[in-house]
Structure formats: structure tokens, C-alpha cells
Design a protein around this motif. Structure first.
Motif, short mmCIF file in Angstrom:
data_model
loop_
_atom_site.label_atom_id
_atom_site.label_comp_id
_atom_site.label_asym_id
_atom_site.label_seq_id
_atom_site.Cartn_x
_atom_site.Cartn_y
_atom_site.Cartn_z
N LEU A 285 -10.38 -2.13 -0.77
CA LEU A 285 -10.72 -0.86 -1.40
C LEU A 285 -12.23 -0.63 -1.43
O LEU A 285 -12.71 0.48 -1.23
N CYS B 187 0.84 -1.21 0.00
CA CYS B 187 0.00 0.00 0.00
C CYS B 187 0.87 1.26 0.00
O CYS B 187 1.66 1.47 0.92
N PRO B 188 0.75 2.09 -1.04
CA PRO B 188 1.61 3.28 -1.11
C PRO B 188 1.42 4.21 0.08
O PRO B 188 2.39 4.83 0.53
S1 SF4 Z 1 -6.15 0.93 -2.82
FE1 SF4 Z 1 -5.91 2.23 -1.04
S2 SF4 Z 1 -5.66 0.82 0.65
FE2 SF4 Z 1 -5.36 -0.37 -1.21
S3 SF4 Z 1 -3.15 -0.31 -1.51
FE3 SF4 Z 1 -3.98 1.41 -2.68
S4 SF4 Z 1 -3.88 3.14 -1.26
FE4 SF4 Z 1 -3.62 1.30 -0.02
#
Ligand code: SF4
Ligand code: SF4
Lengths: 264, 444
Positions: free
Chosen positions: B389, B317-318
């Protein structure tokens, strides 16, 4: 010699013509100073190749993607339904856009609201023009023989499985494509998706675009290629943050081709 | 021979079955706290996804070491269950190794295979313990795992190690007894691993060895029944739920957000578009978006119960990588914890959902959900196709539409979009200005 043409759907309809594709420019492509250059590069290519296209011009509005991702479903649907009415009014069948967010929304989310079109990202469209021999790359240009890395956009890659078209374009140039460790399905976001473009990030150790830029710079590439206006802004800011803007360029795929064809 | 052992076995077996039944009903009810959602389209694609991802562990094989070790435990779990079937029949009939006489040499082969798997499981569990507690792999030692989750993970590894050691010990004692010609015990030929243990036990009396063998037998079967119950309290529920969970995977492109048809009607009305076939506004207008577990879909809650807490999502997760509070794994743990809390409260005759708490606020904070870039890295990373998500975006809908509580800059963006049809504050009439300079240029 004739000038470049940017016909609008309204003009086309008035003269009873219908173009093969609608070029969906998007808000960034229309207003962002840096990305306007990409929009211009792309229409120059379309002109050069002789693709029959038109834009909506003043009739285009935001697809609503950032509103939807920020949670405002009403606003999204207001935008979407209005856009769909306009597009259906022109009986549009095929849409090409340089923005992965517009691409994703029109392709995947408009059908549920009554707007079903064939939607193509400009990387896919340009790749098909190369494959058909309509664009013949000279392989020269300022990056000849140098390393270029490609930053995968989440909304193009993971969200829609488009990984190869951008790479094919880069490979068609006389350059060396170097991959970052986090690429393709494991690509790291530039930090702007999900409406993050429009607000300050939450507190943390680092900004996401800086983390990503560090990785891109680590490849030793002299250019970071992108296929998304948000990625372009974020990566360019990252490069500036690292004070590398004189050595490393952030360029869109359409710009790479336009440069190669000497259209810039 | 007394039938007392058989009676005891029957009592234990029925009691364990009853407890399991109660637990499964509890979990099912908790999952069904979520809203109805139909996901039965494209059954062919769904079966394929389940076979590849759950059965074939497709998404595990991105890094070979954890994948290989996990595969050992997984294969061990599935195949050793065949031996457990024999245990159960023996338990009811009072026989010992009931299949041995029928299968002959193949039985010995099978036992050897089980021993190999048992040792494989053992080794894997030891490595897993080391990765968690000594080398401290980052995704396995993050702060959301403090307390019970870390304990849960270690406990299960230790239980598995004990169960596997007991199998080997039982086989060793069993074979010494058989070689001494004790009635009831069958000579099986060489069992590779347990024969390595026989020298340790050879000096003991026959009655002690019978006791050891029986104790190991009981420990193993009661241990397995206990394990089955324990699993329902633990993140290890994924060993069962991975299958339905992958079957109900989202099959649309990852970028597609679910539509809200209840909004479409209103939008059409506002824009003066006739809504053909649109029903009257639905009888029960729920909340927009999700504040609590019952606003989510049952699939979201099943996702939470299927979560292995492995943290692969969070590691990709960024937002998390750059130090923000968001962790998709924690979102899944929050959903599960909240569903458990509501379920327990309902069972105790308490207030259930009306306890003044909610998923958003008491478990997950706005700061976490606002940090998400909707990049889908978590969805891509999850070995059992969990979709954190979807939950994050539903909570954002609640904040934006029910509370008007989005961050100020987002509210400003909403306003720009309403007034000038762009997220930025530019005059809509300037939208086509970019074309001016191009139109002036000659084609080269
Ligand atoms: S969708 Fe949102 S929670 Fe999932 S990895 Fe990307 S930033 Fe993180
Ligand atoms: S959501 Fe998936 S990847 Fe994340 S911790 Fe749970 S099982 Fe692992």
C-alpha cells in the motif's frame, strides 16, 4: 420537557464553557441524507445520557482524508492545518466521531501537523457508556431475537485495531451476532475507502460492495450493522442491487442503540 | 591420500564465496537506489516483531496446512545447516564425519533427526509441487506468475528434493561401507530412513559404493553452495531478507499515511502560519511522490526483494477479488524487476534510471494503482510484513501532484474540497442543516 440541544463550539466559547468532547460530524454525517440520520441518532443519545458535547457546525470542514488517499497531499494539508487551527483555537482535548476515516486521520495524521487530541470512534464511546451503565439497553426493538451481522470497516479494524467495541454493542442487544467468513483482520472492504467513494470503480467482474453484500446476505442476518458512513452507503447499495432492501436493513451502531432506547 | 579433493573443495568454496559477495553487493546497491529513511525507533518492539514474524512465523499460522508444510521446510533449512557445517570442515580437512567420534551416540541421534527433517522437507516440497502444478491453488497460478516466477518456484522445490534425497542416499551408502569395515567410515547404529534404502544398495561393490557416497557428498555440498547463489536471483531471497524486512516493519497504525514535511512548510506559508523551526526549503527538492524506484524508500525496495510471491496479499485484495487489474503481489514484483533492470544497466555502463523507462507507466499502470481502496488487507496478509500500500499511495501522489493526472472524478472532488471544503458539491453554509430537525424535537 426540553428539546434536544446541539451546541456549537462557538456558542460554548461565547458563554465561557468548554464541553467534555467535540463531536466531529464529518462531511457524510453533515450532507449525506442517509447518514444525517446517524448523526441525529448519535446526538440524541448524547443528549439523553447527558454528555457534555459540542460540534463545530459551520466551522467544520473535510478532514482531507480522501484528498490525501487520492494523492493530493497539498490539498490534504491545507484542510488539515486549517482544521487544526480551529480545534487548537478552542483548546480541544477529546474528539468523538462516527466516521472511521475522520477518526483515522485526526487520530493518526493530525499530530504530525500540530494537532494532538484524544480521538475516539463512536463505537468505542458508546461501548464505554454502556459499560459505565449510562446507557441501559432494553434489548427490545425491531431486531429482537433476530440475526445481525457486523461489517468491519477497514479504517476502524485493520487500520486501527478496533474490532471489539462494535461487537460489544451488538451483543448488548437481545440479538444474535453472526459473523461473516471474512471478518475482523480478514474483513473485506466495502469498496469505498482510499477515495474510491468519489469515482467509478476500475473495470472488473463485479463491484466490491456487491461481493461484500452477497457475503453478508449469506449469513441470513436481518440487519447488517456498520460503523462508517461509506460502508453504510456501499452496503445499502449492495442490498438494493440484490433487491433485498425490504428484508435486510443496513444500520449504524448508533441507530441500533437509539432504536433500542426508543429515541428514533 | 591425495590432497586433491581438499584443493578442489577450497577452490569451489572460494569461488562460490566470491560470486555470492558480488551478488550481495549488487542487491545492496539496488536496494539503496531508494531514498534514505530512518526506521530505528523502538528497537525493543522491532526485535520482538522480527522474532515473532520472521523467526516464529507468526503470520503464517493463519491456515494450518501451508503453515505446517512451510514450517517443515523452514526448520529443515535451519537445522540441516548444522550438518552442512560439518560438511565444510570435512571438506577442508579431508576428514569424514569429523564430529562422530566426539559425539558418539548423540551423533547418531543428530543424524536421525536430520534424516527426519530431510524427509519432512521432501514431503513438503512434493506437496508444494502438487499445489502449484496439479491442484493449481489460485494464488499460486495467477497470470503475473507466468514464465520465470513459476519456473523459479518449481526449480527450487526440485532442487530441494534432490538435495534431500542425496543426503539419504549418502547415509545409506556410508553405512553399508561402515558395516563392511572400510577404512574412513564409522558405524553409527541405525539411521531410520536411510536404513530403509540399504537393501537397494547392498548388492554393489565396495568401490562402487565409495564412489556413490563421495558423489552424493559432493553433490550435496556443491548443491548447497549453488543454492546459496541461486537464491540471490530468486524470490527465495526471503529466507534471508525476511529478518531485516520484519525488523524494519511499519510500527505506526496501519491507517497512518506518511507525512510529507516538505509540503507542510508551503502550506503553512500559504495559510500565513509562522513556521517555527522550519528550515529553509530543503536543498534538493525531489519529486513529489514516486514515479520510479529511486523515488521510493529503500525499505520499499527491500520489501520487494523480500517478497515470496506467495500471493496471500492478492488473494485478500478486494480489487483483485472482483476482477480489477490491481494485484499487490504484482506491484512488489514490478518494483523488484525495475530495480534489477536499473542495477544491471548501471553495471553494464548503461543509462540506469535515465533509460526512458520508469516503474509507473512501464511496469505498473495508473489503472492498477487507482483501483486500490487502501484497505490494508494486503499488508495484514503478508507473512513477512511487506507494505504494498505504501508504494501504491506514493505513486498516486506522483500522479496527483506532478502530473495532475488523477481520474477526472477525483479532480472534481479536489475542486469541491477547495471551494466548498467537502468532497461533495454542497454549500458550506448548509453543513449544519442536519441539526435543525433535531433541535425541534423534544427529548423523549
Ligand atoms: S490496500 Fe489496496 S492493494 Fe492492498 S489489498 Fe487493499 S485494495 Fe488491494
Ligand atoms: S507481498 Fe507478501 S503476501 Fe504478497 S506475495 Fe509478497 S510475500 Fe506474499
Amino acid at each position: 420537557m426540553s428539546n434536544y440541544k446541539v451546541p456549537t463550539m462557538a456558542e460554548m466559547a461565547a458563554s465561557g464553557e468548554s464541553p467534555e468532547i467535540l463531536f466531529w460530524v464529518g462531511c457524510a454525517g453533515s450532507f449525506d441524507d442517509r447518514y444525517k440520520a446517524v448523526t441525529q441518532a448519535f446526538v440524541k443519545i448524547l443528549n439523553k445520557v447527558g454528555v457534555s458535547f459540542a460540534v463545530l457546525g459551520p466551522e467544520e470542514t473535510c478532514t482531507g482524508d480522501p484528498a490525501r488517499r487520492a494523492g493530493n497531499e497539498f490539498l490534504f494539508q491545507m484542510q488539515a492545518v486549517a482544521n487544526i487551527q480551529v480545534m487548537n483555537g478552542y483548546n480541544i482535548k477529546k474528539v468523538v466521531t462516527a466516521c472511521p476515516h475522520c477518526f483515522n486521520t485526526i487520530k493518526n495524521e493530525y499530530p504530525a501537523l500540530g494537532g494532538a487530541y484524544e480521538v475516539i470512534h463512536h463505537s468505542q464511546f458508546l461501548q464505554s457508556l454502556i459499560n459505565e451503565g449510562k446507557i441501559v439497553m432494553k434489548g427490545g426493538g425491531e431486531f429482537k431475537g433476530k440475526k445481525i451481522t457486523f461489517h468491519d470497516s477497514c479504517f476502524l479494524g485493520r487500520a486501527n485495531n478496533v474490532y471489539e467495541a462494535p461487537r460489544e454493542i451488538i451483543k448488548a442487544l437481545d440479538v444474535e451476532l453472526v459473523e461473516m467468513k471474512r471478518c475482523r483482520t480478514k474483513g473485506l472492504c466495502c469498496g469505498a475507502g482510499g477515495a474510491q467513494m468519489f469515482k467509478e470503480p476500475e473495470p472488473g467482474k463485479k463491484d466490491i460492495n456487491v461481493e461484500r453484500t452477497e457475503e453478508a446476505l449469506g449469513t441470513g442476518a436481518s440487519a447488517i450493522a456498520v460503523g462508517c458512513p461509506f460502508c453504510l452507503t456501499m452496503m445499502a447499495d449492495g442490498v438494493k442491487n440484490k433487491e433485498k432492501e425490504n428484508e435486510v436493513k443496513v444500520v449504524d451502531l448508533a441507530e441500533l442503540i437509539a432504536k433500542d432506547l426508543g429515541l428514533d | 591420500m591425495s590432497i586433491l579433493p581438499q584443493v578442489i573443495f577450497l577452490v569451489i568454496f572460494v569461488a562460490a564465496g566470491y560470486v555470492l559477495y558480488r551478488r550481495i553487493s549488487f542487491l545492496k546497491r539496488n536496494i539503496m537506489l531508494g531514498k534514505k529513511e530512518e526506521r530505528n525507533d523502538q528497537p525493543g518492539e522491532r526485535w520482538k516483531t522480527m522474532l515473532l514474524v520472521a523467526f516464529g512465523q507468526q503470520k503464517m499460522f493463519k491456515r494450518w496446512l501451508p503453515a505446517f508444510l512451510h514450517f517443515l521446510v523452514y526448520a529443515g533449512f535451519i537445522i540441516i545447516n548444522l550438518e552442512v557445517a560439518e560438511f565444510i570442515i570435512d571438506g577442508f580437512t579431508g576428514q569424514h564425519r569429523i564430529f562422530a567420534p566426539f559425539l558418539g551416540g548423540f551423533y547418531t541421534f543428530a543424524m536421525n533427526a536430520f534424516e527426519f527433517l530431510a524427509v519432512g522437507v521432501l514431503v513438503a516440497c512434493v506437496v508444494f509441487l502438487i499445489r502449484r502444478n496439479i491442484t493449481k491453488v489460485p494464488r499460486l497460478t495467477m497470470k503475473e506468475l507466468k514464465g520465470w516466477p513459476a519456473m523459479d518456484a518449481n526449480l527450487i522445490l526440485i532442487i530441494e528434493i534432490c538435495l534431500m534425497m542425496v543426503i539419504l542416499k549418502m547415509n545409506a551408502a556410508d553405512q553399508i561401507l561402515a558395516s563392511r569395515g572400510v577404512e574412513h567410515y564409522t558405524q553409527l547404529g541405525t539411521l531410520f530412513f536411510s536404513s530403509l534404502l540399504t537393501p537397494l544398495l547392498e548388492g554393489f561393490s565396495t568401490s562402487f559404493l565409495v564412489f556413490t557416497e563421495r558423489a552424493a557428498w559432493w553433490f550435496h555440498i556443491v548443491g548447497i553452495l549453488g543454492f546459496a547463489i541461486y537464491v540471490t536471483y530468486s524470490k527465495h531471497l526471503h529466507i534471508f531478507l525476511a529478518f531485516p524486512n520484519t525488523w524494519y516493519s511499519k510500527l505506526q497504525p496501519k491507517g497512518e499515511m506518511t507525512n510529507m514535511p516538505e509540503v507542510t512548510n508551503e502550506v503553512n506559508m500559504m495559510l500565513g502560519i509562522p513556521t517555527e523551526g522550519a528550515q529553509e526549503s530543503p536543498a534538493e527538492i525531489g519529486r513529489f511522490g514516486a514515479k520510479d524506484v529511486n523515488d521510493l524508500s529503500w525499505i520499499n525496495i527491500m520489501n520487494a526483494y523480500s517478497c515470496t510471491e506467495c500471493g496471500r496479499c492478492t488473494a485478500e485484495c478486494p480489487a483483485n477479488i472482483t476482477g480489477k487489474k490491481l494485484s499487490p503481489r504484482k506491484i512488489m514484483m514490478d518494483v523488484r524487476d525495475r530495480a534489477e533492470e536499473v542495477g544491471k544497466s548501471v553495471d553494464a555502463g548503461g543509462k540506469g534510471l535515465e533509460d526512458g523507462k520508469s516503474l509507473l507507466g512501464d511496469y505498473t499502470t495508473a489503472e492498477e494503482i487507482n483501483a486500490c481502496t487502501s484497505c490494508n488487507a494486503c499488508v495484514e496478509a503478508c507473512p513477512v510484513n511487506i507494505d504494498p500500500l505504501s508504494i501504491i499511495l506514493q505513486m498516486r501522489r506522483y500522479v496527483a501532484m506532478e502530473e495532475s493526472g488523477s481520474p477526472a472524478q477525483w479532480n472534481a472532488m479536489f475542486q469541491n474540497m477547495e471551494t466548498s471544503f467537502s468532497p461533495w458539491k454542497f454549500a458550506p453554509t448548509d453543513r449544519f442543516n442536519w441539526a435543525e430537525s433535531v433541535k425541534d424535537e423534544e427529548i423523549k
